[in-house]
Scaffold this active site. Structure first.
Site, PDB file in Angstrom:
ATOM      1  N   LYS A   1       0.179   5.035   8.560  1.00 32.08           N
ATOM      2  CA  LYS A   1       0.871   5.333   7.300  1.00 32.08           C
ATOM      3  C   LYS A   1      -0.119   5.412   6.149  1.00 32.08           C
ATOM      4  CE  LYS A   1       2.116   2.097   4.852  1.00 32.08           C
ATOM      5  NZ  LYS A   1       1.587   1.319   3.685  1.00 32.08           N
TER       6      LYS A   1
ATOM      7  N   THR B   1       0.858  -1.179   0.000  1.00 34.34           N
ATOM      8  CA  THR B   1       0.000   0.000   0.000  1.00 34.34           C
ATOM      9  C   THR B   1       0.893   1.228   0.000  1.00 34.34           C
ATOM     10  OG1 THR B   1      -1.779  -1.132   1.182  1.00 34.34           O
ATOM     11  CG2 THR B   1      -1.777   1.266   1.253  1.00 34.34           C
TER      12      THR B   1
ATOM     13  N   LYS C   1      -7.399   1.754  -2.556  1.00 29.49           N
ATOM     14  CA  LYS C   1      -6.981   1.321  -1.208  1.00 29.49           C
ATOM     15  C   LYS C   1      -7.023   2.495  -0.240  1.00 29.49           C
ATOM     16  CE  LYS C   1      -5.393  -1.384   2.021  1.00 29.49           C
ATOM     17  NZ  LYS C   1      -4.127  -2.118   1.928  1.00 29.49           N
TER      18      LYS C   1
END
Length: 291
Positions: A238, A95, A170
């Site tokens: 993150k 990701t 995502k």
């Protein structure tokens, strides 16, 4: 098929094991030594570098933690770009920032190597059970080449557009999860403070509009105030940073995501970076006097 896998963390090791179990010829590499032992015992081969993985593979998967890590294993010294032959394919299941995916696709494309961004959602359980949802960006041709392997790893594989579209989707997923984690945490605290049996409450809500993966699979941790390793809160924070960066780029306001990021930053600052993401309940429980 000759398949490579770079990155053998909690997600990558399970995904690599599923590819091996499906009968593919697997070569692997991990930055920290010692993670490949089980896969090697099951028939995989361990390579000395990402470049060596790519040189031995028709399709090379990547699953590492953050944008700089992906850039290092693909474009760095001894990286995948140095070993990948023209006509091969790189599939990144990490990701990372959509813009970084697009930039790496250009570099690899100049060498005749295809690139697909395919971040996954479903957690370590989904990686183990091959029930991941896989969010895919790339050309029709490259996605078609990757799909038979992606079908081994996940229950749903969705091609969402050109390179970067998977990563953008995502970011949407992680933004939604931020609100769900906060909502479940607040709901469990409210149930406890109201004198209800919170586990009974979870069961009662399971068939209604409040049902979610987080309610079903992470509410128990929030009730107990115990957050064993799962999807690390540091990684979710993150991911929220990526979502907030994308929001600034496109002109969207994400107040719930910003709040969740700040709460997670506080949890991490107090030494709980390795806790499961459900540890976002820590400050909510503390504000209610439960901890």
């Amino acid at each position: 098929m000759r398949v490579g896998f770079v990155g053998l963390g909690s997600m990558g090791s399970a995904m690599a094991a599923n590819l091996l179990a499906a009968g593919h010829d697997l070569v692997v590499w991990n930055r920290t030594s010692g993670r490949a032992g089980g896969l090697v015992a099951a028939g995989a081969r361990e390579a000395a570098s990402p470049a060596d993985v790519a040189a031995a593979s028709e399709v090379t998967f990547v699953c590492v933690s953050d944008t700089p890590d992906v850039e290092a294993v693909i474009l760095g010294d001894g990286g995948i770009a140095a070993g990948a032959a023209p006509g091969t394919l790189v599939v990144d299941c990490s990701t990372i920032a959509p813009a970084a995916s697009r930039a790496m696709a250009v570099v690899l494309g100049d060498r005749g190597v295809g690139f697909v961004d395919a971040p996954v959602t479903g957690g370590p359980e989904g990686a183990r059970d091959a029930t991941l949802a896989i969010l895919v960006g790339g050309s029709e041709e490259d996605v078609a080449r990757a799909r038979p392997l992606l079908d081994v790893l996940g229950r749903t594989v969705t091609h969402l557009g050109p390179v970067g579209a998977g990563q953008a989707t995502k970011a949407v997923n992680q933004a939604i999860l931020a609100g769900v984690y906060l909502g479940v945490a607040e709901g469990m605290v409210l149930a406890i403070k109201a004198g209800l049996d919170p586990e009974q409450v979870v069961g009662a809500l399971a068939g209604g509009a409040a049902q979610s993966w987080v309610l079903a699979n992470r509410s128990g941790r929030m009730i107990a105030g115990d957050y064993p390793p799962g999807f690390r809160i540091a990684l979710h924070r993150k991911d929220l940073g990526i979502a907030l960066d994308l929001a600034r780029e496109v002109g969207a306001a994400l107040p719930v995501v910003a709040l969740c990021e700040q709460l997670e930053t506080g949890v991490i600052a107090r030494g709980h970076a390795a806790d499961d993401t459900s540890a976002v309940a820590r400050p909510i429980r503390e504000l209610a006097g439960l901890d």
